[in-house]
Design a protein around this motif. Sequence first.
Motif, PDB file in Angstrom:
ATOM      1  N   GLY A   1      94.482  62.677  12.624  1.00 25.46           N
ATOM      2  CA  GLY A   1      95.870  63.009  12.923  1.00 25.46           C
ATOM      3  C   GLY A   1      96.005  64.513  13.125  1.00 25.46           C
ATOM      4  N   GLY A   2      97.140  65.058  12.758  1.00 23.69           N
ATOM      5  CA  GLY A   2      98.138  64.571  11.840  1.00 23.69           C
ATOM      6  C   GLY A   2      97.529  63.902  10.588  1.00 23.69           C
ATOM      7  N   GLU A   3      98.367  63.116   9.961  1.00 24.08           N
ATOM      8  CA  GLU A   3      97.901  62.270   8.864  1.00 24.08           C
ATOM      9  C   GLU A   3      97.957  60.839   9.395  1.00 24.08           C
ATOM     10  OE1 GLU A   3      96.490  62.201   5.709  1.00 24.08           O
ATOM     11  OE2 GLU A   3      96.605  60.110   6.338  1.00 24.08           O
ATOM     12  N   PRO A   4      96.798  60.249   9.726  1.00 20.07           N
ATOM     13  CA  PRO A   4      96.843  58.960  10.423  1.00 20.07           C
ATOM     14  C   PRO A   4      97.554  57.861   9.644  1.00 20.07           C
ATOM     15  CG  PRO A   4      94.605  59.480   9.724  1.00 20.07           C
ATOM     16  CD  PRO A   4      95.422  60.714   9.508  1.00 20.07           C
ATOM     17  N   MET A   5      97.451  57.897   8.297  1.00 14.98           N
ATOM     18  CA  MET A   5      98.074  56.826   7.520  1.00 14.98           C
ATOM     19  C   MET A   5      99.597  56.955   7.482  1.00 14.98           C
ATOM     20  SD  MET A   5      95.582  55.794   4.440  1.00 14.98           S
ATOM     21  CE  MET A   5      94.158  56.814   4.214  1.00 14.98           C
ATOM     22  N   HIS A   6     100.110  58.065   7.984  1.00 13.85           N
ATOM     23  CA  HIS A   6     101.555  58.266   8.058  1.00 13.85           C
ATOM     24  C   HIS A   6     102.130  57.579   9.304  1.00 13.85           C
ATOM     25  CE1 HIS A   6     105.236  60.558   7.214  1.00 13.85           C
ATOM     26  NE2 HIS A   6     105.305  60.862   8.496  1.00 13.85           N
ATOM     27  N   CYS A   7     101.247  57.217  10.223  1.00 16.82           N
ATOM     28  CA  CYS A   7     101.692  56.724  11.531  1.00 16.82           C
ATOM     29  C   CYS A   7     101.935  55.210  11.494  1.00 16.82           C
ATOM     30  CB  CYS A   7     100.614  57.068  12.568  1.00 16.82           C
ATOM     31  SG  CYS A   7     101.025  56.530  14.225  1.00 16.82           S
ATOM     32  N   PRO A   8     103.168  54.752  11.788  1.00 22.57           N
ATOM     33  CA  PRO A   8     103.395  53.305  11.850  1.00 22.57           C
ATOM     34  C   PRO A   8     102.465  52.699  12.904  1.00 22.57           C
ATOM     35  CG  PRO A   8     105.462  54.508  11.983  1.00 22.57           C
ATOM     36  CD  PRO A   8     104.365  55.527  12.125  1.00 22.57           C
ATOM     37  N   GLY A   9     101.834  51.611  12.580  1.00 17.88           N
ATOM     38  CA  GLY A   9     100.898  50.989  13.508  1.00 17.88           C
ATOM     39  C   GLY A   9      99.452  51.248  13.125  1.00 17.88           C
ATOM     40  N   PHE A  10      99.243  52.175  12.205  1.00 19.29           N
ATOM     41  CA  PHE A  10      97.882  52.542  11.799  1.00 19.29           C
ATOM     42  C   PHE A  10      97.082  51.333  11.287  1.00 19.29           C
ATOM     43  CE2 PHE A  10      95.317  53.465   8.037  1.00 19.29           C
ATOM     44  CZ  PHE A  10      94.297  54.201   8.604  1.00 19.29           C
TER      45      PHE A  10
END
Length: 246
Positions: free
Chosen positions: A91-100
């Motif tokens: 990311g960013g912080e990938p686990m923050h992204c809806p859909g991850f």
Amino acid sequence: MWKWPTVALSYAGCYQAKKSMKVIEIFYSLQGEGRLAGVPSAFVRLAGCPLRCRWCDTKYAWSEAAGREMSIDEIEKEISTFDTPYLIITGGEPMHCPGFVELIKAVAGPRRHITIETAGIYFIAGMPCDLMSINPKLSNSAPKDPELAAEHNSKCFNLNVLQNLIENYDYQLKFVIDEPEDLDMVALCLDKLKEVDPFKVYLMPQATTCEEYLRKSKWLAQACLKTGFSFSPRLQVMLWNNQPGR
Ligand code: SF4
């Protein structure tokens, strides 16, 4: 004096099932850091990060609204053009992204090695992840603005989340070191975590240019020899001065 935040930041509650997501960039490069440094890999950079770290090298990925909306099929199609089994979700912080979660489940498979690059602020159980690459953010990465710094410090470090990540996944812990004093914070952090394998701990110089990287690498290499932790290169800085997409 650095205080350990007590506010738990869990993933529950901010997650909604999603079949498409905001993608900042997809590219092919060398893994720059940690135990797989130098391995040709496909990268998917997802949008959004709440931390606003002072020396973040991917500020263009902070906003949840940045990038292009892509379906999982479109992402899979693009990454499968790269001739490598190594896939890095970052990311960013990938686990923050809806859909991850949907993404990682959809792209996983026996012929893929998946690394998740995370600041270690969210825990999600049961992901098909071969390497949880955790880069805990300490107070040395707080933004200069006092309000943003308070926000950063309240969210950047959660012992329960970190402990769960290292107990449930094969992991590496990578610490960005700006000054020798930062080593005290690393020691404090490791002291609070249970059963950390010292061979999975890496120290990396904080740098945004090759020149700064080489300068700090010299004293950090000595610190690694003293502590026994591994020195991690940052090939993206050393080779390409942190250019996006490299
Ligand atoms: S956690 Fe990573 S992506 Fe987020 S602000 Fe910090 S350095 Fe940047």
